[in-house]
Scaffold this motif. Sequence first.
Motif, PDB file in Angstrom:
ATOM      1  N   PRO A 105     -17.379 -17.215  23.479  1.00  0.00           N
ATOM      2  CA  PRO A 105     -18.264 -17.942  22.572  1.00  0.00           C
ATOM      3  C   PRO A 105     -19.739 -17.830  22.970  1.00  0.00           C
ATOM      4  CG  PRO A 105     -17.343 -19.460  24.170  1.00  0.00           C
ATOM      5  CD  PRO A 105     -16.792 -18.096  24.504  1.00  0.00           C
ATOM      6  N   THR A 106     -20.607 -17.845  21.979  1.00  0.00           N
ATOM      7  CA  THR A 106     -22.053 -17.939  22.181  1.00  0.00           C
ATOM      8  C   THR A 106     -22.600 -18.927  21.171  1.00  0.00           C
ATOM      9  OG1 THR A 106     -22.421 -16.050  20.701  1.00  0.00           O
ATOM     10  CG2 THR A 106     -22.311 -15.584  23.066  1.00  0.00           C
ATOM     11  N   GLY A 107     -23.803 -19.450  21.411  1.00  0.00           N
ATOM     12  CA  GLY A 107     -24.355 -20.421  20.475  1.00  0.00           C
ATOM     13  C   GLY A 107     -25.774 -20.809  20.801  1.00  0.00           C
ATOM     14  N   ASN A 161     -20.844 -18.770  17.606  1.00  0.00           N
ATOM     15  CA  ASN A 161     -20.055 -17.615  17.195  1.00  0.00           C
ATOM     16  C   ASN A 161     -18.874 -17.454  18.144  1.00  0.00           C
ATOM     17  OD1 ASN A 161     -19.734 -14.952  15.660  1.00  0.00           O
ATOM     18  ND2 ASN A 161     -19.812 -14.229  17.785  1.00  0.00           N
ATOM     19  N   ILE A 162     -17.704 -17.154  17.575  1.00  0.00           N
ATOM     20  CA  ILE A 162     -16.502 -16.923  18.376  1.00  0.00           C
ATOM     21  C   ILE A 162     -16.156 -15.441  18.270  1.00  0.00           C
ATOM     22  CG2 ILE A 162     -14.077 -17.509  18.708  1.00  0.00           C
ATOM     23  CD1 ILE A 162     -14.675 -20.186  17.302  1.00  0.00           C
ATOM     24  N   HIS A 163     -16.283 -14.732  19.386  1.00  0.00           N
ATOM     25  CA  HIS A 163     -15.962 -13.300  19.425  1.00  0.00           C
ATOM     26  C   HIS A 163     -14.589 -13.126  20.066  1.00  0.00           C
ATOM     27  CE1 HIS A 163     -16.718  -8.973  19.620  1.00  0.00           C
ATOM     28  NE2 HIS A 163     -16.135  -9.011  20.811  1.00  0.00           N
ATOM     29  N   THR A 164     -13.707 -12.399  19.390  1.00  0.00           N
ATOM     30  CA  THR A 164     -12.378 -12.144  19.935  1.00  0.00           C
ATOM     31  C   THR A 164     -12.216 -10.656  20.219  1.00  0.00           C
ATOM     32  OG1 THR A 164     -11.482 -11.989  17.679  1.00  0.00           O
ATOM     33  CG2 THR A 164     -11.303 -14.108  18.806  1.00  0.00           C
ATOM     34  N   SER A 165     -11.622 -10.367  21.390  1.00  0.00           N
ATOM     35  CA  SER A 165     -11.398  -8.979  21.819  1.00  0.00           C
ATOM     36  C   SER A 165      -9.904  -8.753  21.982  1.00  0.00           C
ATOM     37  CB  SER A 165     -12.123  -8.721  23.147  1.00  0.00           C
ATOM     38  OG  SER A 165     -13.506  -8.948  23.022  1.00  0.00           O
ATOM     39  N   TYR A 166      -9.253  -8.424  20.866  1.00  0.00           N
ATOM     40  CA  TYR A 166      -7.810  -8.176  20.911  1.00  0.00           C
ATOM     41  C   TYR A 166      -7.452  -7.255  19.752  1.00  0.00           C
ATOM     42  CZ  TYR A 166      -2.748  -9.010  20.893  1.00  0.00           C
ATOM     43  OH  TYR A 166      -1.389  -8.854  20.923  1.00  0.00           O
ATOM     44  N   ILE A 167      -7.096  -6.063  20.063  1.00  0.00           N
ATOM     45  CA  ILE A 167      -6.826  -4.988  19.095  1.00  0.00           C
ATOM     46  C   ILE A 167      -8.138  -4.554  18.434  1.00  0.00           C
ATOM     47  CG2 ILE A 167      -5.570  -4.271  17.035  1.00  0.00           C
ATOM     48  CD1 ILE A 167      -3.397  -6.271  17.752  1.00  0.00           C
ATOM     49  N   LEU A 168      -8.859  -5.527  17.829  1.00  0.00           N
ATOM     50  CA  LEU A 168     -10.158  -5.260  17.233  1.00  0.00           C
ATOM     51  C   LEU A 168     -11.186  -6.209  17.838  1.00  0.00           C
ATOM     52  CD1 LEU A 168      -9.185  -4.967  13.446  1.00  0.00           C
ATOM     53  CD2 LEU A 168      -9.669  -3.081  15.015  1.00  0.00           C
ATOM     54  N   GLU A 169     -12.459  -5.790  17.797  1.00  0.00           N
ATOM     55  CA  GLU A 169     -13.555  -6.660  18.216  1.00  0.00           C
ATOM     56  C   GLU A 169     -14.046  -7.404  16.968  1.00  0.00           C
ATOM     57  OE1 GLU A 169     -14.662  -6.959  21.402  1.00  0.00           O
ATOM     58  OE2 GLU A 169     -13.105  -5.546  22.038  1.00  0.00           O
ATOM     59  N   LEU A 170     -13.790  -8.712  16.901  1.00  0.00           N
ATOM     60  CA  LEU A 170     -14.081  -9.490  15.692  1.00  0.00           C
ATOM     61  C   LEU A 170     -14.960 -10.695  16.007  1.00  0.00           C
ATOM     62  CD1 LEU A 170     -10.491  -9.515  14.137  1.00  0.00           C
ATOM     63  CD2 LEU A 170     -12.367  -7.942  13.608  1.00  0.00           C
ATOM     64  N   THR A 172     -16.467 -14.520  14.431  1.00  0.00           N
ATOM     65  CA  THR A 172     -16.395 -15.610  13.454  1.00  0.00           C
ATOM     66  C   THR A 172     -17.629 -16.486  13.644  1.00  0.00           C
ATOM     67  OG1 THR A 172     -13.972 -15.603  13.540  1.00  0.00           O
ATOM     68  CG2 THR A 172     -15.034 -17.537  12.569  1.00  0.00           C
ATOM     69  N   PRO A 173     -18.731 -16.194  12.937  1.00  0.00           N
ATOM     70  CA  PRO A 173     -19.933 -17.002  13.082  1.00  0.00           C
ATOM     71  C   PRO A 173     -19.839 -18.299  12.286  1.00  0.00           C
ATOM     72  CG  PRO A 173     -20.321 -15.215  11.532  1.00  0.00           C
ATOM     73  CD  PRO A 173     -18.930 -15.014  12.065  1.00  0.00           C
ATOM     74  N   CYS A 174     -20.299 -19.383  12.876  1.00  0.00           N
ATOM     75  CA  CYS A 174     -20.298 -20.698  12.236  1.00  0.00           C
ATOM     76  C   CYS A 174     -21.714 -21.276  12.294  1.00  0.00           C
ATOM     77  CB  CYS A 174     -19.317 -21.645  12.927  1.00  0.00           C
ATOM     78  SG  CYS A 174     -17.592 -21.124  12.828  1.00  0.00           S
ATOM     79  N   THR A 175     -22.255 -21.652  11.150  1.00  0.00           N
ATOM     80  CA  THR A 175     -23.615 -22.184  11.089  1.00  0.00           C
ATOM     81  C   THR A 175     -23.605 -23.634  10.635  1.00  0.00           C
ATOM     82  OG1 THR A 175     -23.880 -21.351   8.822  1.00  0.00           O
ATOM     83  CG2 THR A 175     -24.623 -19.929  10.609  1.00  0.00           C
ATOM     84  N   VAL A 176     -24.593 -24.381  11.107  1.00  0.00           N
ATOM     85  CA  VAL A 176     -24.755 -25.780  10.701  1.00  0.00           C
ATOM     86  C   VAL A 176     -25.273 -25.789   9.265  1.00  0.00           C
ATOM     87  CG1 VAL A 176     -25.875 -27.973  11.235  1.00  0.00           C
ATOM     88  CG2 VAL A 176     -25.278 -26.397  13.084  1.00  0.00           C
ATOM     89  N   ILE A 177     -24.556 -26.443   8.358  1.00  0.00           N
ATOM     90  CA  ILE A 177     -24.929 -26.418   6.946  1.00  0.00           C
ATOM     91  C   ILE A 177     -26.253 -27.132   6.712  1.00  0.00           C
ATOM     92  CG2 ILE A 177     -24.281 -27.245   4.641  1.00  0.00           C
ATOM     93  CD1 ILE A 177     -21.389 -26.677   5.338  1.00  0.00           C
ATOM     94  N   THR A 178     -26.454 -28.283   7.341  1.00  0.00           N
ATOM     95  CA  THR A 178     -27.706 -29.028   7.188  1.00  0.00           C
ATOM     96  C   THR A 178     -28.300 -29.264   8.575  1.00  0.00           C
ATOM     97  OG1 THR A 178     -26.775 -30.150   5.251  1.00  0.00           O
ATOM     98  CG2 THR A 178     -28.813 -31.057   6.170  1.00  0.00           C
TER      99      THR A 178
END
Length: 442
Positions: A105-107, A161-170, A172-178
């Motif tokens: 994770p990063t943020g 952001n949640i980065h997963t390293s398993y089979i593919l490098e993927l 999932t970015p999450c942003t604060v709506i307000t």
Amino acid sequence: MGPTTPRTRRWRWASLLGSTALAVTAGGALACPAGAAGTNVDFATHCIPPAVSGLPPIDGTTTASVSVDNTKPKVGDTVTVTYTVVTPAAGNPTDLALPADIMTPTGKVALGGAQTGSVTVAGPKKNTPVPGKAPFPSFSMTGTFTVTKPGQITLSPGDYNIHTSYILELDTPCTVITPPAPASETITATDGTPANTRAISLGSASGDAGAGVTVSGTNFTPGASVTLAGRSGTTQTADTATVTANAQGSFSGSLVVNDRTTTGIVAYEGASWNADKGAGPAAYVVNDNTPVPDGSQKLTTTVKAGTLSMSQAGDSVALSAVDFGQGGASTGGLNTVTVKDFRGGPAGWSLTGKVTDFTGPGARIDAGKLSWSPACAAKAGSPSTCKAGSAGTVGTSGATLASTANGTLTGGEFTVDAGLSLDVPAFTPPGSYSGVLTLTLT
């Protein structure tokens, strides 16, 4: 000191009254600095699953907290921030179960109040297995920032952001709506020694004798007269020039370098060098253009400069137990720290540490009760000599563990150790007490 990026490591240990056990390490998924836990807050989050999943964006709620290692810093102090996502708004988008330790994770943590901006945080690649379609587990990320203004400073969880390293490098970015999200922690900064953020850069790292080199500076006092000067080791040469910082505290000027022994260039305000109002040295070498005699050949090679880094032998220390009703010294040893200075310039380094209060079951042991006895040794052949810091209290304000001085040529490999002793009050309630020691290399 040369301009380097501070590198920080943290240790957590426990002093157990009447029993023996290890404390949770600082890198654990839910570990927070003792005595500085923030409040859990909820905020609306917009998450985008990886395109390969074919899923639409997810608008959900994230529960998170922000904690710090020092809630009452002084201006100039470095504060360590831990951003814990207790309940992520996203989860495993596939039916395929994800194994352990594939999430990184990063943020960002948003600062408000007396000081604004953001703190970049990152976490280790560590997680429990995630079943298919299940929510992502909790995770923590850490980072640091320097306090620049006194007053109350709020800290709010931000985008992650949640980065997963398993089979593919993927991702999932999450942003604060307000933005910003509700404040999870508030610290109160007091006046102290202003942080010296002055910095310089050179247009070239080398040049012929008598040639000019462009020196650019930032964060100097607006309108100040700034002296540019050559250095031969720790001694200033006769090569100087004067420039004036603009309204933003920046400048760009030229320094003619004649002295062939020059190893670096500095810039400073005032009549003479002052580390609190100066920047550098930035490494600079005068080219050797001695003519080659007839019938001879000049051979040249290049030595590439490396980095300043440190590593540790472990991240958890168990201090010895003491008895209820007697208290006294709870002792142990710091895990050995290895410092590698492969920069090859004139700048030395400094390794400092500060500690939080120790907290446990219904009680607190003041950070000022921890003392250390530092030791430092240089590997054979190292150009620099390592100097151990003074024995004494560590505390929340910190102390020097080890250092090397500026010189004509610095560098080498060093091992740093310290004996630790926590003075536990006699009738401290039985249980496990934990604190966080933060080491910073600059």
